[in-house]
Design a protein around this motif. Structure first.
Motif, PDB file in Angstrom:
ATOM      1  N   GLN A  27       0.840  -1.195   0.000  1.00  0.00           N
ATOM      2  CA  GLN A  27       0.000   0.000   0.000  1.00  0.00           C
ATOM      3  C   GLN A  27       0.875   1.244   0.000  1.00  0.00           C
ATOM      4  OE1 GLN A  27      -2.579  -0.532   3.403  1.00  0.00           O
ATOM      5  NE2 GLN A  27      -4.152  -1.541   2.158  1.00  0.00           N
ATOM      6  N   GLU A  28       1.970   1.171   0.713  1.00  0.00           N
ATOM      7  CA  GLU A  28       2.893   2.307   0.787  1.00  0.00           C
ATOM      8  C   GLU A  28       3.463   2.646  -0.595  1.00  0.00           C
ATOM      9  OE1 GLU A  28       4.889   5.418   2.562  1.00  0.00           O
ATOM     10  OE2 GLU A  28       3.537   4.056   3.602  1.00  0.00           O
ATOM     11  N   GLN A  33       3.259   6.274  -5.484  1.00  0.00           N
ATOM     12  CA  GLN A  33       3.126   6.458  -6.929  1.00  0.00           C
ATOM     13  C   GLN A  33       1.984   7.396  -7.305  1.00  0.00           C
ATOM     14  OE1 GLN A  33       3.420   2.979  -9.495  1.00  0.00           O
ATOM     15  NE2 GLN A  33       4.303   1.837  -7.780  1.00  0.00           N
ATOM     16  N   ILE A  34       0.949   7.432  -6.471  1.00  0.00           N
ATOM     17  CA  ILE A  34      -0.193   8.291  -6.801  1.00  0.00           C
ATOM     18  C   ILE A  34      -0.248   9.540  -5.916  1.00  0.00           C
ATOM     19  CG2 ILE A  34      -1.502   6.340  -7.702  1.00  0.00           C
ATOM     20  CD1 ILE A  34      -3.323   6.673  -5.180  1.00  0.00           C
ATOM     21  N   ASP A  35       0.779   9.728  -5.112  1.00  0.00           N
ATOM     22  CA  ASP A  35       0.902  10.913  -4.258  1.00  0.00           C
ATOM     23  C   ASP A  35      -0.256  11.053  -3.274  1.00  0.00           C
ATOM     24  OD1 ASP A  35       2.352  13.118  -3.368  1.00  0.00           O
ATOM     25  OD2 ASP A  35       1.228  14.496  -4.657  1.00  0.00           O
ATOM     26  N   LEU A  55     -12.751   9.910 -10.144  1.00  0.00           N
ATOM     27  CA  LEU A  55     -12.229   9.196 -11.307  1.00  0.00           C
ATOM     28  C   LEU A  55     -10.751   9.495 -11.510  1.00  0.00           C
ATOM     29  CD1 LEU A  55     -15.057   9.441 -13.985  1.00  0.00           C
ATOM     30  CD2 LEU A  55     -14.188   7.387 -12.879  1.00  0.00           C
ATOM     31  N   ASP A  56     -10.322  10.706 -11.192  1.00  0.00           N
ATOM     32  CA  ASP A  56      -8.905  11.049 -11.315  1.00  0.00           C
ATOM     33  C   ASP A  56      -8.051  10.116 -10.460  1.00  0.00           C
ATOM     34  OD1 ASP A  56      -9.318  13.091 -13.124  1.00  0.00           O
ATOM     35  OD2 ASP A  56      -9.311  14.665 -11.603  1.00  0.00           O
ATOM     36  N   ILE A  57      -8.491   9.856  -9.229  1.00  0.00           N
ATOM     37  CA  ILE A  57      -7.762   8.939  -8.349  1.00  0.00           C
ATOM     38  C   ILE A  57      -7.790   7.540  -8.937  1.00  0.00           C
ATOM     39  CG2 ILE A  57      -7.757   7.833  -6.068  1.00  0.00           C
ATOM     40  CD1 ILE A  57      -6.793  10.754  -6.054  1.00  0.00           C
ATOM     41  N   ALA A  64      -0.814   3.314 -12.203  1.00  0.00           N
ATOM     42  CA  ALA A  64       0.236   2.758 -11.351  1.00  0.00           C
ATOM     43  C   ALA A  64       0.242   1.229 -11.381  1.00  0.00           C
ATOM     44  CB  ALA A  64       0.067   3.249  -9.916  1.00  0.00           C
ATOM     45  N   LEU A  65      -0.943   0.634 -11.518  1.00  0.00           N
ATOM     46  CA  LEU A  65      -1.046  -0.819 -11.541  1.00  0.00           C
ATOM     47  C   LEU A  65      -0.900  -1.400 -12.948  1.00  0.00           C
ATOM     48  CD1 LEU A  65      -3.996  -1.346  -9.039  1.00  0.00           C
ATOM     49  CD2 LEU A  65      -1.552  -1.600  -8.607  1.00  0.00           C
ATOM     50  N   LYS A  66      -0.838  -0.525 -13.926  1.00  0.00           N
ATOM     51  CA  LYS A  66      -0.691  -0.908 -15.329  1.00  0.00           C
ATOM     52  C   LYS A  66      -1.806  -1.830 -15.775  1.00  0.00           C
ATOM     53  CE  LYS A  66       4.240  -0.126 -15.384  1.00  0.00           C
ATOM     54  NZ  LYS A  66       4.183   0.916 -14.457  1.00  0.00           N
TER      55      LYS A  66
END
Length: 66
Positions: A27-28, A33-35, A55-57, A64-66
């Motif tokens: 989780q860290e 990666q997403i600030d 939706l932005d999140i 980040a998870l591709k």
């Protein structure tokens, strides 16, 4: 949250946790990666989550998870 989409948010949270673990991310590391904070990710992934997120999140998490 009393919204009619609560079940959908919870399902998304379960999928975030699944794919994060599949990619061996903590989780860290995802939060960095997403600030956002680790607790923010934790709240999204929680089984009983009542957290709404934009939706932005969601797009940031998906990237980040591709």
């Amino acid at each position: 949250m009393r919204g009619k989409h609560l079940a959908k948010y919870r399902e998304i949270g379960r999928k975030v946790a699944f794919y994060r673990k599949l990619r061996n991310l903590t989780q860290e590391s995802l939060s960095e990666q997403i600030d956002k904070s680790r607790s923010y990710i934790s709240k999204i992934e929680a089984e009983n989550s009542e957290m709404e997120f934009s939706l932005d999140i969601l797009f940031d998490i998906a990237d980040a998870l591709k």
